[in-house]
Scaffold this motif. Structure first.
Motif, PDB file in Angstrom:
ATOM      1  N   PHE A 171     -26.706  32.338  86.258  1.00 38.41           N
ATOM      2  CA  PHE A 171     -26.307  31.910  84.918  1.00 38.41           C
ATOM      3  C   PHE A 171     -26.116  33.112  84.000  1.00 38.41           C
ATOM      4  CE2 PHE A 171     -26.981  27.869  86.563  1.00 38.41           C
ATOM      5  CZ  PHE A 171     -26.712  26.890  85.624  1.00 38.41           C
ATOM      6  N   GLU A 172     -26.944  34.144  84.181  1.00 41.87           N
ATOM      7  CA  GLU A 172     -26.795  35.358  83.385  1.00 41.87           C
ATOM      8  C   GLU A 172     -25.488  36.082  83.694  1.00 41.87           C
ATOM      9  OE1 GLU A 172     -31.596  36.407  83.141  1.00 41.87           O
ATOM     10  OE2 GLU A 172     -30.249  37.582  84.405  1.00 41.87           O
ATOM     11  N   SER A 173     -25.002  35.917  84.915  1.00 44.92           N
ATOM     12  CA  SER A 173     -23.779  36.620  85.317  1.00 44.92           C
ATOM     13  C   SER A 173     -22.509  35.943  84.819  1.00 44.92           C
ATOM     14  CB  SER A 173     -23.722  36.732  86.850  1.00 44.92           C
ATOM     15  OG  SER A 173     -23.509  35.451  87.438  1.00 44.92           O
ATOM     16  N   LYS A 174     -22.627  34.735  84.307  1.00 42.12           N
ATOM     17  CA  LYS A 174     -21.438  34.028  83.815  1.00 42.12           C
ATOM     18  C   LYS A 174     -20.867  34.722  82.575  1.00 42.12           C
ATOM     19  CE  LYS A 174     -22.730  29.447  85.587  1.00 42.12           C
ATOM     20  NZ  LYS A 174     -21.577  29.333  86.495  1.00 42.12           N
ATOM     21  N   SER A 175     -19.575  34.584  82.371  1.00 44.87           N
ATOM     22  CA  SER A 175     -18.918  35.213  81.226  1.00 44.87           C
ATOM     23  C   SER A 175     -19.447  34.616  79.925  1.00 44.87           C
ATOM     24  CB  SER A 175     -17.405  35.013  81.305  1.00 44.87           C
ATOM     25  OG  SER A 175     -16.879  35.615  82.469  1.00 44.87           O
ATOM     26  N   PRO A 176     -19.661  35.444  78.905  1.00 46.52           N
ATOM     27  CA  PRO A 176     -20.113  34.923  77.602  1.00 46.52           C
ATOM     28  C   PRO A 176     -19.116  33.914  77.052  1.00 46.52           C
ATOM     29  CG  PRO A 176     -20.326  37.314  77.698  1.00 46.52           C
ATOM     30  CD  PRO A 176     -19.552  36.911  78.915  1.00 46.52           C
ATOM     31  N   ILE A 177     -19.623  32.845  76.460  1.00 46.08           N
ATOM     32  CA  ILE A 177     -18.724  31.818  75.928  1.00 46.08           C
ATOM     33  C   ILE A 177     -18.133  32.232  74.581  1.00 46.08           C
ATOM     34  CG2 ILE A 177     -19.869  29.937  77.139  1.00 46.08           C
ATOM     35  CD1 ILE A 177     -21.186  29.238  74.462  1.00 46.08           C
ATOM     36  N   LYS A 178     -18.794  33.209  73.926  1.00 51.26           N
ATOM     37  CA  LYS A 178     -18.243  33.698  72.663  1.00 51.26           C
ATOM     38  C   LYS A 178     -18.955  34.989  72.267  1.00 51.26           C
ATOM     39  CE  LYS A 178     -19.088  31.921  68.693  1.00 51.26           C
ATOM     40  NZ  LYS A 178     -19.081  30.967  67.579  1.00 51.26           N
ATOM     41  N   THR A 179     -18.396  35.686  71.293  1.00 48.81           N
ATOM     42  CA  THR A 179     -19.040  36.846  70.687  1.00 48.81           C
ATOM     43  C   THR A 179     -19.511  36.465  69.289  1.00 48.81           C
ATOM     44  OG1 THR A 179     -17.724  38.465  71.916  1.00 48.81           O
ATOM     45  CG2 THR A 179     -18.704  39.204  69.843  1.00 48.81           C
ATOM     46  N   ILE A 180     -20.790  36.708  69.022  1.00 44.50           N
ATOM     47  CA  ILE A 180     -21.355  36.450  67.703  1.00 44.50           C
ATOM     48  C   ILE A 180     -21.422  37.774  66.961  1.00 44.50           C
ATOM     49  CG2 ILE A 180     -23.358  35.628  66.414  1.00 44.50           C
ATOM     50  CD1 ILE A 180     -24.024  33.824  68.783  1.00 44.50           C
ATOM     51  N   LYS A 181     -20.672  37.872  65.877  1.00 45.74           N
ATOM     52  CA  LYS A 181     -20.652  39.098  65.085  1.00 45.74           C
ATOM     53  C   LYS A 181     -21.699  39.017  63.980  1.00 45.74           C
ATOM     54  CE  LYS A 181     -15.716  39.743  65.945  1.00 45.74           C
ATOM     55  NZ  LYS A 181     -14.367  39.870  65.339  1.00 45.74           N
ATOM     56  N   ARG A 182     -22.148  40.172  63.560  1.00 43.28           N
ATOM     57  CA  ARG A 182     -23.223  40.230  62.566  1.00 43.28           C
ATOM     58  C   ARG A 182     -22.851  39.483  61.288  1.00 43.28           C
ATOM     59  NH1 ARG A 182     -26.784  45.615  61.454  1.00 43.28           N
ATOM     60  NH2 ARG A 182     -28.195  44.763  59.873  1.00 43.28           N
ATOM     61  N   ASP A 183     -21.580  39.572  60.862  1.00 45.12           N
ATOM     62  CA  ASP A 183     -21.195  38.924  59.608  1.00 45.12           C
ATOM     63  C   ASP A 183     -21.051  37.407  59.740  1.00 45.12           C
ATOM     64  OD1 ASP A 183     -18.840  38.713  61.014  1.00 45.12           O
ATOM     65  OD2 ASP A 183     -17.671  40.020  59.704  1.00 45.12           O
ATOM     66  N   GLU A 184     -21.209  36.868  60.967  1.00 46.18           N
ATOM     67  CA  GLU A 184     -21.186  35.418  61.169  1.00 46.18           C
ATOM     68  C   GLU A 184     -22.577  34.799  61.050  1.00 46.18           C
ATOM     69  OE1 GLU A 184     -17.571  34.663  64.281  1.00 46.18           O
ATOM     70  OE2 GLU A 184     -19.409  35.524  65.120  1.00 46.18           O
ATOM     71  N   ILE A 185     -23.602  35.639  60.992  1.00 43.98           N
ATOM     72  CA  ILE A 185     -24.974  35.157  60.952  1.00 43.98           C
ATOM     73  C   ILE A 185     -25.309  34.663  59.550  1.00 43.98           C
ATOM     74  CG2 ILE A 185     -27.392  35.833  61.214  1.00 43.98           C
ATOM     75  CD1 ILE A 185     -26.435  37.812  63.343  1.00 43.98           C
ATOM     76  N   LEU A 186     -25.981  33.519  59.488  1.00 43.58           N
ATOM     77  CA  LEU A 186     -26.354  32.909  58.214  1.00 43.58           C
ATOM     78  C   LEU A 186     -27.786  33.324  57.870  1.00 43.58           C
ATOM     79  CD1 LEU A 186     -24.973  29.325  58.918  1.00 43.58           C
ATOM     80  CD2 LEU A 186     -23.775  31.231  57.816  1.00 43.58           C
ATOM     81  N   GLY A 187     -27.970  33.994  56.748  1.00 44.14           N
ATOM     82  CA  GLY A 187     -29.306  34.405  56.331  1.00 44.14           C
ATOM     83  C   GLY A 187     -29.845  35.553  57.157  1.00 44.14           C
ATOM     84  N   ASN A 188     -31.168  35.584  57.290  1.00 43.84           N
ATOM     85  CA  ASN A 188     -31.828  36.677  57.997  1.00 43.84           C
ATOM     86  C   ASN A 188     -31.820  36.445  59.504  1.00 43.84           C
ATOM     87  OD1 ASN A 188     -32.524  37.998  55.579  1.00 43.84           O
ATOM     88  ND2 ASN A 188     -34.355  36.717  55.348  1.00 43.84           N
ATOM     89  N   TYR A 189     -32.093  37.490  60.233  1.00 43.80           N
ATOM     90  CA  TYR A 189     -32.243  37.411  61.685  1.00 43.80           C
ATOM     91  C   TYR A 189     -33.454  38.245  62.069  1.00 43.80           C
ATOM     92  CZ  TYR A 189     -29.983  41.972  61.358  1.00 43.80           C
ATOM     93  OH  TYR A 189     -29.688  43.259  61.007  1.00 43.80           O
ATOM     94  N   ASN A 190     -33.918  38.070  63.292  1.00 41.68           N
ATOM     95  CA  ASN A 190     -35.106  38.800  63.748  1.00 41.68           C
ATOM     96  C   ASN A 190     -34.863  39.367  65.141  1.00 41.68           C
ATOM     97  OD1 ASN A 190     -37.866  39.696  63.758  1.00 41.68           O
ATOM     98  ND2 ASN A 190     -38.361  37.950  65.064  1.00 41.68           N
ATOM     99  N   VAL A 191     -35.051  40.687  65.284  1.00 43.03           N
ATOM    100  CA  VAL A 191     -34.947  41.357  66.581  1.00 43.03           C
ATOM    101  C   VAL A 191     -36.349  41.748  67.015  1.00 43.03           C
ATOM    102  CG1 VAL A 191     -33.990  43.299  67.864  1.00 43.03           C
ATOM    103  CG2 VAL A 191     -32.648  42.233  66.043  1.00 43.03           C
ATOM    104  N   ASN A 192     -36.721  41.394  68.220  1.00 45.16           N
ATOM    105  CA  ASN A 192     -38.069  41.673  68.719  1.00 45.16           C
ATOM    106  C   ASN A 192     -37.976  42.367  70.069  1.00 45.16           C
ATOM    107  OD1 ASN A 192     -40.823  41.714  69.126  1.00 45.16           O
ATOM    108  ND2 ASN A 192     -40.957  39.582  69.766  1.00 45.16           N
TER     109      ASN A 192
END
Length: 307
Positions: A171-192
């Protein structure tokens, strides 16, 4: 438009829907559904709503159609000024703990037997049908399936009256269904990033004795599992379990949590590309998709970096 089906009957017109929350998990956990209604106390009785009835929510918009697929009513509550329906992707019967011993049995046989017990269908993707000399069950059926999957480095998804056993790497090897760009994110995000929590050695303390696996590719500590219910019939089998469990434990070394506008094409188990995060850019696996529906359509995604 939000449509609700109970036992495949459209009851939308009798509901005053406030909002809907749905949690779509990629592996291990059961999906959850919560429907908040403005219907007053006792109003729901005319629908004949009962525990374990099948329920489905469908959201229809100009962006496409999104469905929770079939869930099972798990509970319902009267709330201040309204009513709440709670549902899960498994039924009530499956919560019962069971003690059972399987001997000379294959992985697929166990999965098929448990699936048929609940009227579900079993599917597997790129997995090996291992033979076990002994499997001991001391918990619920789906808890057992989750443990068996983890020992082999696989995952399970319980969805739409289906039990799906899959190899994460496929499943990890499947092609990404889309690219999420930073300016498409609503509000804050969290990287851990959990670099300090990675393990280079795993030790299973089992009925067979101690079995360990060491990875030369990872710098980290030692993780010990004290699980007497992991029956190991040979050193080779134990080493296979240890290798797979070490892989599973180290999967979540880097995560991103973010919110985006709803997209009917997105589901837990898909991969996406992340762009605009500098060193965190790349391919990610969707572990969890929290969907919120009212007059709008939003998704909170929990992503893990594909190793």
């Amino acid at each position: 438009m939000i449509k609700v089906l109970i036992d495949n009957v459209d009851v939308t017109d009798s509901l005053l829907i406030r909002d809907v929350d749905y949690v779509d998990y990629a592996r291990g956990k059961v999906d959850l559904l919560e429907i908040n209604l403005s219907n007053i106390d006792k109003d729901w009785e005319k629908w004949g709503l009962k525990i374990d009835q099948e329920i489905e929510v469908i959201y229809i918009s100009d962006k496409g159609e999104y469905s929770t697929k079939i869930m099972f009513v798990d509970d319902f509550k009267v709330t201040p000024g309204g009513f709440k329906i709670l549902a899960k992707s498994i039924n009530l019967k499956s919560k019962t703990n069971t003690t059972r011993v399987w001997e000379n049995v294959t992985l697929d046989t166990i999965f098929n037997d448990i699936a048929s017990r609940y009227g579900f269908t079993y599917y597997s993707y790129d997995t090996i049908n291992y033979v076990y000399s002994r499997v001991e069950q001391h918990a619920g059926d789906f808890s057992l399936l989750g443990k068996l999957a983890e020992r082999e480095g696989y995952s399970i998804k319980i969805f739409d009256k289906r039990i799906i056993l899959f190899n994460d790497k496929i499943f990890e090897s499947k092609s990404p269904i889309k690219t999420i760009k930073r300016d498409e994110i609503l509000g804050n995000y969290n990287v851990n990033t959990k670099q300090n929590n990675k393990y280079s050695k795993l030790v299973i303390n089992s009925s067979y004795g101690k079995v360990e696996e060491v990875s030369e590719d990872i710098v980290g500590g030692t993780k010990e599992l004290y699980e007497g219910d992991i029956y190991i019939s040979s050193l080779g089998e134990g080493q296979r379990f240890a290798k797979n469990l070490l892989y599973k434990i180290n999967q979540d070394y880097q995560n991103i949590i973010l919110k985006i506008d709803g997209d009917a094409s997105i589901a837990a188990g898909n991969t996406v590309n992340i762009s605009g995060f500098d060193e965190y850019d790349g391919k990610y696996f969707i572990e969890e998709n929290r969907v919120h529906l009212d007059n709008n359509f939003f998704m909170d995604l929990a992503l893990r970096r594909v190793m």
